[in-house]
Design an enzyme around this catalytic site. Structure first.
Site, PDB file in Angstrom:
ATOM      1  N   ASP A  12       0.863  -1.285   0.081  1.00  0.00           N
ATOM      2  CA  ASP A  12       0.117   0.082  -0.054  1.00  0.00           C
ATOM      3  C   ASP A  12       0.921   1.122  -0.116  1.00  0.00           C
ATOM      4  O   ASP A  12       1.999   1.147   0.218  1.00  0.00           O
ATOM      5  CB  ASP A  12      -1.026  -0.060   1.239  1.00  0.00           C
ATOM      6  CG  ASP A  12      -1.613   1.371   1.536  1.00  0.00           C
ATOM      7  OD1 ASP A  12      -2.407   1.603   0.330  1.00  0.00           O
ATOM      8  OD2 ASP A  12      -1.617   1.644   2.360  1.00  0.00           O
ATOM      9  N   ASP A  14      -0.162   5.396   0.978  1.00  0.00           N
ATOM     10  CA  ASP A  14      -0.425   6.284   2.051  1.00  0.00           C
ATOM     11  C   ASP A  14      -0.308   5.509   3.387  1.00  0.00           C
ATOM     12  O   ASP A  14      -1.229   4.783   3.707  1.00  0.00           O
ATOM     13  CB  ASP A  14      -1.727   6.970   1.855  1.00  0.00           C
ATOM     14  CG  ASP A  14      -1.571   7.722   0.516  1.00  0.00           C
ATOM     15  OD1 ASP A  14      -0.774   8.629   0.194  1.00  0.00           O
ATOM     16  OD2 ASP A  14      -2.574   7.580  -0.434  1.00  0.00           O
TER      17      ASP A  14
END
Length: 370
Positions: A12, A14
Site C-alpha cells: 500500500d 499512504d
C-alpha cells in the site's frame, strides 16, 4: 509465520510507505472550520484507507456541507497536493524496497488513491521507487477499490502470480480486509495506535517496518545489521523539554512536549533507538531512547524515555533535541508501558559501542546541532 513462503510482495502507499497522513494533517479540519463545522476525529479514523470519491461523498453528507462531493474534491484537493512533497518515507520503507528490488522479488504498489495522484506522490521520493515496482495500480484502475479484493487480485495477475502466493503490507483495516478477501497473506503496520485489536485478521501485526523479517515469508533476509544495531535514516526530534536526574554513570530523563508538527517523529515509530541528545546548556551526549504508546486510558499517548550514556549534572526544564541514527529492538511487555520503556544494560552497551563505529558516528558531524 515461520515456513510461510511468498513469491511476490504488494505494498500500500499512504500510511504504509509514505507518511502522507501526517504531512496533510489538519487540512480537513481547516477546511471544515471555514464552513463553520467541527471535525469528528472518530468518523475520520473510520474513513482511513477509503477511496477518495467514497470518503468525499460521506464527508459532504456527514457535515452537511453546502456543496456536492465533486465540488468538495475540487476545493480541497489542491490543499493536499501542496503538502504531498513534504510526505517522507516511513522508517524501514526505503530499506525494504531496495532489498526486495535487489533480490528480484516481484513488487507491486496498490493504493486506493487515483493513479495520477500516486504518480505525483512517488515522484517526490528520491529513492527510485517508480523503477522498483513492476506494477503500480490506483483505485481507478479497478471496478471496486478496497475493501473489495479487486486491486490485489489485479496486481497479482499483472505480476504473473496467484494472489495466494502474495504478501500484502498494509496500514489500514480497509486494506487488510481487501487483501484477506483476495486470499493473500497480510502484514499490518497500523497507522492508528489505539485500534491494534481490530487487525487480528492479519497474519502478522507490526508497529514498524523496521521489525519486518523477510525470511519469515521465505524471502531473502536483511544483511544490514552492524553488531546488533540497525542503521536507519536519521530521525530528528526537536524542542523537547527535559529534566534529568543522574544515577551513577547513567542519566535518566523525563521529557514533555506538546509538539505535534510534521517535523516530529512519525506515528509508526516504536522501539529502542540510539543516537545523540543535545541539551541547550550542557552540550551533546550519546543516548539510547525507547519510544512507545500508552493505550491504558483508551487513547493513544506518545511515550518516550531517553537515557544519556555518560554523566551529566542534574537540570530542570531545558530544551533538548534528539538525533536518532540506529535501531536496537522492538519493545517488550507492551501491556505495561513503564516496563516496556525500560532501557536494559544490553541496550546501553549496544548503543554506546555502535555510536563509535563509522557507520553511525559520521552523523554526529552532520547533525543539525553539531
Amino acid at each position: 509465520m515461520e515456513g510461510a513462503r511468498v513469491s511476490a510482495v504488494i505494498l500500500d502507499l499512504d500510511g504504509t510507505l509514505l507518511d502522507t497522513e501526517r504531512a496533510t494533517r489538519g487540512i480537513l479540519k481547516e477546511f471544515l472550520a471555514k464552513h463553520g463545522k467541527v471535525l469528528d476525529a472518530e468518523k475520520e479514523e473510520k474513513r482511513l484507507g477509503q477511496m477518495h470519491k467514497e470518503s468525499a461523498a460521506a464527508i459532504v453528507k456527514d457535515y452537511e456541507l453546502p456543496m456536492t462531493a465533486a465540488e468538495f474534491s475540487e476545493a480541497i484537493m489542491p490543499m493536499y497536493e501542496e503538502r504531498w512533497p513534504q510526505a517522507k518515507a516511513l522508517p524501514g520503507v526505503n530499506r525494504l524496497i531496495r532489498h526486495l528490488h535487489k533480490h528480484g522479488i516481484p513488487l507491486a504498489l496498490a493504493s486506493n488513491s487515483i493513479r495520477n495522484n500516486i504518480e505525483t506522490k512517488i515522484s517526490h521520493q528520491k529513492a527510485g521507487w517508480k523503477d522498483s515496482f513492476s506494477v503500480i495500480l490506483g483505485g481507478d484502475d479497478v471496478k471496486h477499490g478496497k475493501p473489495f479484493p479487486d486491486i490485489f487480485l489485479e496486481a497479482a495477475k499483472r505480476l504473473g502470480v496467484d494472489a495466494s502466493s502474495c504478501l500484502v503490507i498494509e496500514d489500514s483495516l480497509v486494506g487488510v480486509r481487501a487483501a484477506k478477501a483476495a486470499g493473500a497473506k497480510v502484514v499490518a503496520v497500523p497507522s492508528l495506535r489505539n485500534q491494534d485489536e481490530y487487525y487480528s485478521i492479519a497474519n502478522s501485526v507490526l508497529h514498524s517496518l523496521l521489525d519486518f523479517q523477510p525470511e519469515s515469508w521465505g524471502l531473502p533476509a536483511f544483511e544490514d545489521w552492524v553488531q546488533n544495531a540497525l542503521p536507519i535514516e536519521p530521525l530528528c526530534i526537536r524542542d523537547l523539554i527535559a529534566d534529568v536526574v543522574s544515577c551513577g554513570d547513567l542519566s535518566l530523563l523525563n521529557i514533555t512536549t506538546d509538539d505535534c508538527s510534521y517535523e516530529s517523529i512519525p506515528d509508526q515509530v516504536s522501539g529502542v533507538f540510539f543516537g545523540w541528545a543535545n541539551v541547550e546548556l550542557h552540550g551533546t551526549f550519546k543516548a539510547v531512547v525507547s519510544i512507545g504508546w500508552d493505550l491504558s486510558l483508551g487513547i493513544a499517548k506518545r511515550m518516550m524515555q531517553p537515557s544519556f550514556l555518560g554523566h551529566i549534572n542534574n537540570f530542570k526544564r531545558e530544551r533538548m533535541h534528539l538525533l536518532l541514527v540506529g535501531y536496537i529492538r522492538k519493545l517488550e511487555h507492551e501491556d505495561n508501558i513503564s516496563d516496556a520503556l525500560k532501557v536494559s544494560e544490553e541496550d546501553e552497551s549496544i548503543g554506546c559501542a555502535a555510536l563509535d563505529l563509522p557507520t553511525f558516528c559520521h552523523h554526529a558531524s552532520s547533525s543539525p546541532f553539531a
